[in-house]
Design an enzyme around this catalytic site. Structure first.
Site: not given
Length: 461
Positions: A18, A113
């Site tokens: 990520h 995210d």
């Protein structure tokens, strides 16, 4: 500083898979003259994350970095990454205070995210801030995420409007168990119905690779009233990531001595720790393939727990000695995109994590997919449909069975000698790089998004 500067808060969650795309996006935004504030949860899950952040900050000192301290996990059991994710999701008051404190220049937008939707939507709504999500997997996986709260697992394939049917065997097993205690499943089920509350989604992909999924998403076929979904990839590797650093330069020096296209690179990413029986079968399979190889071995999920110099413990002394004749085996972090971009590398045995897929696309390297968990089978489907990769669907998910050396060797040999894969991989590389060139799709799309952010901010003044 100009009044019309766009100030973007970038907020990744946890894990290298990520963090890397968020930092690459940050670099793109900086090159488009945006002001970037990076909010980082602390401590990071892995040593690799903290090292990458240090290198990013050294390269871009103009980026404002804000850290917020997460509470220690209540238990040492379970996946460390999802322990971090749960802690971040529970940190709404801290994030609200941090975002409220940023005032010079005023914030324009938050890019966060996917794991943070439920936490951030009420905060950004209160602060009247546009909230975009950078989705760190494929557009196909995003279609699944968006649709998963209505998922029916009773048939042999999952039907998502506008998307090719997804075989049941490619769906992460936790989604096929209604009472699963999986953190991932619970997050998806809680957050996917809220996609319409966001202002837009950015995905590290490009039109030529995932046209069907992108069109279905933006036409409202997957979810009616879906916010805009923008393809902003492929993200190019950045200078701050380069060798110097990772692996002490050993892999690239070894590759310099190999013939063009002769080496198969083997890596299963930052979060796949295979069992030792399977690792030894891979080693024997590489020997049977007859190919030169560069193999990154990982038998711990968290790199802080890896012990350097212990290959003999994992592979056995005899196998390690035999493998020295044909390849290089490493048990440490490497600069993967540099390896994939080396002229000697002719194929990639990959778990099909999306960052790895896009790095292979960027460098035009054929893939032998071996998905292990999560989104990886869906990503492997994208690669296979695009014609530059293959995968053996009967190898199953991680731990379902031990794939034997003979099978592995034959599959590697088949990939390395498949001329059509090489041709198609070169075409994917050409199209992907064109998308990121001056006036290419990626640059045009990113400029359009930034202009939208600028217009929203000007209306608010």
């Amino acid at each position: 500083m100009s009044d019309d500067v766009v100030h973007v808060v970038v907020l990744p969650s946890a894990g290298m898979g990520h963090l890397t795309p968020f930092l690459r996006l940050s670099a793109l935004l900086l090159h488009q003259h945006c002001k970037v504030t990076l909010i980082i949860p602390q401590p990071t899950v892995t040593l690799s994350e903290s090292q990458l952040l240090s290198r990013f900050h050294s390269t871009f000192p103009q980026v404002n970095q804000l850290h917020f301290q997460l509470p220690p996990p209540t238990s040492n059991e379970g996946d460390p990454l999802f322990q971090r994710v749960e802690a971040i999701r529970a940190s709404g008051p801290i994030l609200s205070t941090l975002l409220s404190s940023i005032s010079s220049p005023p914030l324009s937008v938050v890019v966060s995210d996917i794991f943070m939707i439920s936490t951030l939507v009420p905060i950004t709504h209160t602060l009247s801030l546009p909230n975009y999500v950078l989705f760190t997997s494929s557009a196909t996986m995003f279609a699944f995420f968006s649709h998963c709260s209505t998922l029916s697992a009773s048939s042999d394939a999952v039907e998502i409007p506008g998307i090719s049917p997804i075989p049941r065997s490619s769906i992460p097993p936790v989604f096929l168990v209604p009472d699963s205690k999986s953190v991932l499943r619970n997050i998806f089920m809680e957050d996917s119905p809220k996609v319409t509350k966001l202002h837009g989604f950015l995905i590290n992909t490009f039109e030529a690779l995932e046209q069907q999924a992108l069109e279905a998403l933006n036409a409202g076929k997957v979810v009616s009233e879906m916010p805009p979904v923008f393809s902003v990839g492929p993200f190019a590797p950045c200078e701050f990531e380069k060798e110097g650093q990772w692996g002490n330069g050993k892999p690239l020096r070894w590759l310099d001595d190999q013939d063009s296209g002769s080496v198969v690179y083997v890596s299963f990413g930052s979060r796949t720790a295979l069992g030792r029986d399977q690792i030894r079968e891979i080693g024997e399979g590489l020997m049977r393939s007859g190919c030169r190889f560069l193999w990154v071995v990982k038998d711990k999920i968290v790199d802080r727990e890896e012990e350097e110099g212990k290959l003999e413990d994992v592979l056995g002394v005899e196998l390690v000695e035999r493998m020295r004749e044909k390849g290089m085996v490493m048990k440490e972090w490497v600069y993967q995109s540099g390896i994939l971009g080396h002229r000697a590398v002719g194929g990639f045995v990959s778990h099909c994590g999306w960052n790895s897929v896009m790095e292979a696309a960027w460098n035009g390297v054929p893939i032998l997919g071996w998905p292990q968990h999560g989104d990886q089978k869906l990503n492997a489907e994208v690669v296979e449909r695009s014609g530059w990769g293959i995968w053996n669907k009967n190898w199953g998910w991680i731990g379902e069975r031990i794939v034997k050396a003979e099978e592995i060797g034959k599959a590697i040999n088949a990939m390395m000698n498949n001329e059509s894969l090489k041709v198609k991989a070169a075409q994917v590389k050409e199209v992907g790089r064109k998308a990121t060139s001056v006036d290419g799709d990626c640059e045009v799309t990113l400029h359009k998004i930034i202009e939208e952010w600028k217009n929203v901010e000007n209306k608010g003044r």
